[in-house]
Design an enzyme around this catalytic site. Structure first.
Site, PDB file in Angstrom:
ATOM      1  N   GLY A 127       0.639  -1.293   0.080  1.00 20.96           N
ATOM      2  CA  GLY A 127       0.030   0.036   0.023  1.00 20.96           C
ATOM      3  C   GLY A 127       0.835   1.224   0.008  1.00 20.96           C
ATOM      4  N   PRO A 128       0.132   2.336   0.015  1.00 23.50           N
ATOM      5  CA  PRO A 128       0.919   3.659  -0.339  1.00 23.50           C
ATOM      6  C   PRO A 128       1.689   3.991   1.224  1.00 23.50           C
ATOM      7  CG  PRO A 128      -1.237   4.130  -0.237  1.00 23.50           C
ATOM      8  CD  PRO A 128      -1.105   2.596  -0.433  1.00 23.50           C
ATOM      9  N   PRO A 129       2.502   4.937   1.328  1.00 21.95           N
ATOM     10  CA  PRO A 129       3.012   5.409   2.359  1.00 21.95           C
ATOM     11  C   PRO A 129       2.014   6.046   3.546  1.00 21.95           C
ATOM     12  CG  PRO A 129       4.157   6.366   0.849  1.00 21.95           C
ATOM     13  CD  PRO A 129       3.215   5.715  -0.132  1.00 21.95           C
ATOM     14  N   GLY A 130       2.028   5.758   4.587  1.00 23.92           N
ATOM     15  CA  GLY A 130       1.417   6.243   5.815  1.00 23.92           C
ATOM     16  C   GLY A 130       0.108   5.751   6.256  1.00 23.92           C
ATOM     17  N   VAL A 131      -0.175   4.711   5.698  1.00 25.42           N
ATOM     18  CA  VAL A 131      -1.475   3.993   5.774  1.00 25.42           C
ATOM     19  C   VAL A 131      -1.176   2.838   7.116  1.00 25.42           C
ATOM     20  CG1 VAL A 131      -2.211   4.176   3.646  1.00 25.42           C
ATOM     21  CG2 VAL A 131      -1.137   1.913   4.122  1.00 25.42           C
ATOM     22  N   LYS A 185       1.245   0.369   7.589  1.00 27.10           N
ATOM     23  CA  LYS A 185       1.873  -0.890   7.461  1.00 27.10           C
ATOM     24  C   LYS A 185       2.737  -1.310   8.456  1.00 27.10           C
ATOM     25  CE  LYS A 185       3.113   0.056   3.292  1.00 27.10           C
ATOM     26  NZ  LYS A 185       2.854   1.358   3.336  1.00 27.10           N
ATOM     27  N   THR A 186       3.640  -0.448   8.688  1.00 23.81           N
ATOM     28  CA  THR A 186       4.780  -0.808   9.649  1.00 23.81           C
ATOM     29  C   THR A 186       4.354  -1.120  11.058  1.00 23.81           C
ATOM     30  OG1 THR A 186       6.384   0.257   7.970  1.00 23.81           O
ATOM     31  CG2 THR A 186       7.171  -0.073  10.436  1.00 23.81           C
ATOM     32  N   SER A 201      -3.158   3.530 -18.854  1.00 28.26           N
ATOM     33  CA  SER A 201      -4.549   3.659 -18.373  1.00 28.26           C
ATOM     34  C   SER A 201      -5.265   4.796 -18.746  1.00 28.26           C
ATOM     35  CB  SER A 201      -4.720   3.590 -16.741  1.00 28.26           C
ATOM     36  OG  SER A 201      -3.698   4.689 -16.333  1.00 28.26           O
ATOM     37  N   LYS A 242      -7.357   4.315  -7.277  1.00 20.48           N
ATOM     38  CA  LYS A 242      -7.880   5.334  -8.242  1.00 20.48           C
ATOM     39  C   LYS A 242      -9.638   5.597  -7.849  1.00 20.48           C
ATOM     40  CE  LYS A 242      -5.104   3.750 -12.292  1.00 20.48           C
ATOM     41  NZ  LYS A 242      -5.181   3.111 -13.694  1.00 20.48           N
TER      42      LYS A 242
END
Length: 819
Positions: A390-394, A396-397, A714, A757
């Site tokens: 996923g994108p940064p800051g969600v 995960k870590t 796309s 998106k």
């Protein structure tokens, strides 16, 4: 005594005597008188020398490399063999001019000329008399100069003071040969047999360890007594250096003797300590044996440990290998062989912990609970290997810590960003100095458990394929459930069981992850957060945490829901909440200042104060497009930071049918624009367009934010719709966005990153979305709350896109295009 002296650049007198004593030519006083009586030619061919000054009577070999010098030597060797030798002022100059040469030199006789095996030309020269250049009369092919004899003052050969000085010179030269143990005794015999004072001075001056300028000064001194005095000064300095060198060697020998004495004393001390039972060496071994007795390791590990411990017992504690062996045994002892923490099987409590620390992330939580459920039923199973994508800051870590707490396990995190050495994973062989295990084994040693939650952070940032190996390939064994029960670390040289370690990898994209590595992981997509989710995260997690970090409480500051929505929508554009956290911290710091200064302030932050604290809005989202502007269509794009909306703009101008593409577009996106334009030309009749119109209008396609690189297929349907709208002057349906790849056959193909998106469209208040039919499965996989209020139009043909996207109504003031 015949032969010639061969020496290196700037040799010391002692070095010359040491290396080539048997090649020193001796000239008698009669020889020197005969040489001094000779006359010198008025015109001489001049040979420039680098790093060398030739003195009268002295014989030197020179290696000739410059073409001019080779020609000079060869031509003169065929005639009278007489040349003029002059030192050049700067040795680095390859092609010296007359101004680069000293004016005083020495007439030289070419004794011998021969070709060396390496191709260089070598000449043996003997100095004759000194001369001074009065005029350079030729530059090419080599220098020729008018010269005059450089006269000495009357030589006081019978003066008592001069005789004493010569005797001192000879004595000091002999001392040098005597005090240098490697110089043969024949050297002092040769020096004692030099009976010409002039040759003795010149010989010593030629071989002194001084720079070129100082030697040139000696050559130019007219007064022989003054020259002898100067040589005596330099010789004294060299003798002092030799004496100092001997003192240092004596001191080193004394130090070595002291080390040997210390060694014998240490051996005696060791014997005494053994008698008293207090040997540190024995104590270390006993401690290792006591710890080994408590370990739960296998018979194989126990056998290796005992074997290595026996080696340690035989080693000398002062040896370097002792510390290396001790370090290896300490690593074996410290590793948690067979030590596991008990898992918590309270599924409801685990769910509670996961919900407490993270809002959303339902798929990850569900997978963890499923793992706990199966573990509870079976009692023992291999841990899953998850990859949170996923994108940064969600989150995960940070999720790893919550999972570890929910399972009741130890937590370990290793950042793989920028890792490029395979040894970081597998370790170095223990024979190397400073060797250590890889990060996997080191982390388990630190955790003290063989079943921790192990977070491999930023696995997509691993760089490999270089001379130091590929860390991605080393991770294949770590992350393969079928192999990691026997992980081999180069330092340990024993297999270690990693099968019960729960590995959680995190990545922003799978494009840079090794395909085989990607195949070994269970990938869980974590999409960005919606506005409502960010509000909840801010309320439940960010604000309480930041208040604690800043020493404040909820009664001292109030951030209302409308203010938080404004911060999220107008000051951040991200999938995660990192930027939001920084902005909330800035608001809290603003109120902390008032509290610290005991000033009166309003606890509730207003919209006016928000603009003052955070500045003007950073983002003004274009939530709708003016339908009266033809050729502007909203597209959907994927980035590593999440989804984004982009606008494709098409403008027409009268011309010859040129197509211009701007906006920092990549090759694939440019190809999509060409495909869209060619398809439109081929099907112009279906849109009531005259095919000649494309030759009368120039087309300019632009994608805003030109500083941002854009690429990918796309945007194909968006480009086609924008081109069609521009040529037909039909309005585009408002609040509509689209994504899909196109082909020349008119097909709309599926694309990736659909979840991100869709979230971007939701944030931008889009109502209708056009997708390929083959992307329908991606929509069904999205949580219903995420797509509430959105209408999806699934298409298969490019013509279907136009039916949804374009209105029959034309824009105001349309361009007159011939139909």
């Amino acid at each position: 005594m015949s032969g010639y002296l061969e020496f290196d650049n700037k040799p010391s007198f002692s070095d010359v005597m040491e290396n080539e004593t048997e090649f020193i030519p001796l000239m008698s006083a009669e020889d020197m008188e005969t040489m001094n009586a000779e006359t010198i030619p008025e015109l001489l061919s001049i040979l420039p020398l680098r790093n060398t000054v030739l003195f009268p009577g002295v014989v030197i070999p020179i290696t000739i490399g410059r073409d001019k010098s080779i020609r000079l030597i060869k031509e003169q060797f065929k005639t009278d063999r007489t040349i003029g030798v002059v030192a050049q002022m700067h040795s680095e100059i390859e092609d010296p001019t007359p101004g680069d040469l000293f004016t005083v030199g020495t007439v030289a006789h070419i004794i011998k000329l021969f070709q060396m095996p390496d191709g260089n030309t070598t000449a043996i020269l003997q100095g004759k008399k000194r001369f001074k250049i009065t005029e350079i009369v030729q530059n090419d092919p080599y220098f020729k100069a008018k010269v005059v004899q450089y006269q000495d003052k009357k030589i006081p050969l019978k003066d008592k003071k001069f005789k004493a000085m010569i005797a001192t010179l000879k004595e000091m030269a002999v001392q040098i040969t005597t005090q240098s143990p490697s110089i043969p005794s024949e050297a002092s015999f040769a020096i004692n047999n030099i009976d010409s004072p002039i040759f003795l001075i010149n010989f010593i001056a030629s071989n002194l360890n001084i720079n070129l300028e100082e030697k040139q000064q000696l050559l130019e001194i007219v007064d022989l007594e003054e020259r002898a005095n100067k040589v005596l000064i330099y010789l004294t300095r060299e003798l002092q250096i030799i004496e100092l060198r001997n003192q240092i060697q004596t001191k080193v020998k004394t130090d070595i003797d002291k080390q040997q004495r210390d060694y014998f004393l240490n051996q005696q001390l060791k014997t005494i300590q053994e008698e008293l039972g207090a040997s540190p060496h024995e104590q270390e071994i006993k401690e290792l044996q006591d710890k080994a007795a408590e370990k739960k390791w296998t018979a194989e590990v126990s056998e290796v440990f005992n074997k290595e411990l026996t080696k340690l017992q035989r080693m000398n504690p002062a040896a370097m290998e002792y510390s290396m062996q001790l370090n290896y045994l300490e690593v074996l002892i410290d590793l948690p062989w067979g030590e596991y923490t008990a898992d918590h099987f309270d599924l409801k409590n685990a769910q509670k912990i996961l919900d407490r620390d993270h809002y959303g992330l339902e798929k990850v939580k569900e997978r963890i609970i499923e793992y706990l459920a199966v573990l509870k039923l079976k009692g023992d199973m291999k841990s899953p290997i998850l990859c949170l994508l996923g994108p940064p800051g969600v989150g995960k870590t940070s999720l790893g810590k919550s999972v570890a707490e929910a399972l009741g396990r130890k937590y370990v995190r290793v950042s793989l960003g920028g890792l490029r050495d395979e040894a970081e994973i597998r370790g170095h062989r223990k024979t190397y100095i400073g060797a250590m295990p890889g990060r996997i084994i080191q982390s388990l040693r630190k955790a003290g458990s063989s079943n921790p939650v192990f977070v491999l952070d930023e696995i997509d940032k691993v760089t490999g394929g270089n001379i130091q190996g590929d860390p991605s390939a080393a991770l294949l064994e770590v992350l393969d459930p079928a192999q990691n029960n026997a992980f081999y670390d180069n330092f340990l040289e024993i297999e270690y069981d990693l099968s019960r370690v729960m590995f959680i990898a995190t990545a922003n994209t799978l494009n840079t992850v090794h395909p085989a590595l990607r195949d070994r992981m269970e990938v869980i997509d974590i999409s960005g957060y919606l506005l409502e989710e960010k509000l909840e995260i801010a309320k439940r997690h960010l604000v309480p945490k930041l208040l604690r970090d800043h020493g404040m409480n909820s009664k001292q500051i109030v951030i209302g829901k409308p203010i938080m929505e404004t911060v999220i929508e107008e000051y951040t554009r991200e999938s995660g909440v990192r930027a939001l956290e920084r902005l909330i911290a800035k608001l809290i710091r603003n109120r902390a200042r008032y509290i610290a200064e005991s000033e009166v302030y309003d606890k509730r932050i207003s919209k006016e104060e928000l603009a003052r604290i955070l500045g003007p809005s950073h983002f003004q989202p274009e939530r709708s497009i003016n339908p009266d502007v033809p050729g502007v269509v909203t597209g959907l794009a994927w980035t590593q930071a999440g989804g984004e909306i982009l606008f494709v703009e098409v403008s027409l101008s009268k011309g010859k049918g040129n197509l211009t593409l701007t906006g920092n577009l990549g090759d694939v996106m440019k190809e999509s624009a060409v495909i869209a334009f060619e398809y439109l030309k081929a099907h112009a009749g279906e849109l009531n367009l005259n095919s000649d119109v494309f030759e009368k209008w120039n087309v300019h396609v632009h994608v805003p934010e030109g500083a941002t690189p854009k690429d990918g297929p796309s945007a194909g349907v968006t480009l086609f719709t924008a081109l069609t709208s521009a040529f037909t002057q039909r309005k585009v349906k408002p609040l509509l966005a689209m994504t899909g790849e196109i082909t020349l056959r008119g097909k709309v193909l599926p694309v990736g990153g659909v979840k991100e998106k869709i979230l971007a469209a939701k944030r931008s208040k889009i109502k209708d979305i056009v997708l390929s039919k083959e992307n329908k499965g991606d929509i069904l996989d999205i949580k219903p709350d995420y797509i509430e209020g959105l209408t999806f139009h699934y298409v298969d043909e490019m013509s279907d896109v136009l039916k949804v996207a374009l209105l029959e109504e034309k824009v105001k003031n349309p361009i007159e295009i011939a139909y």
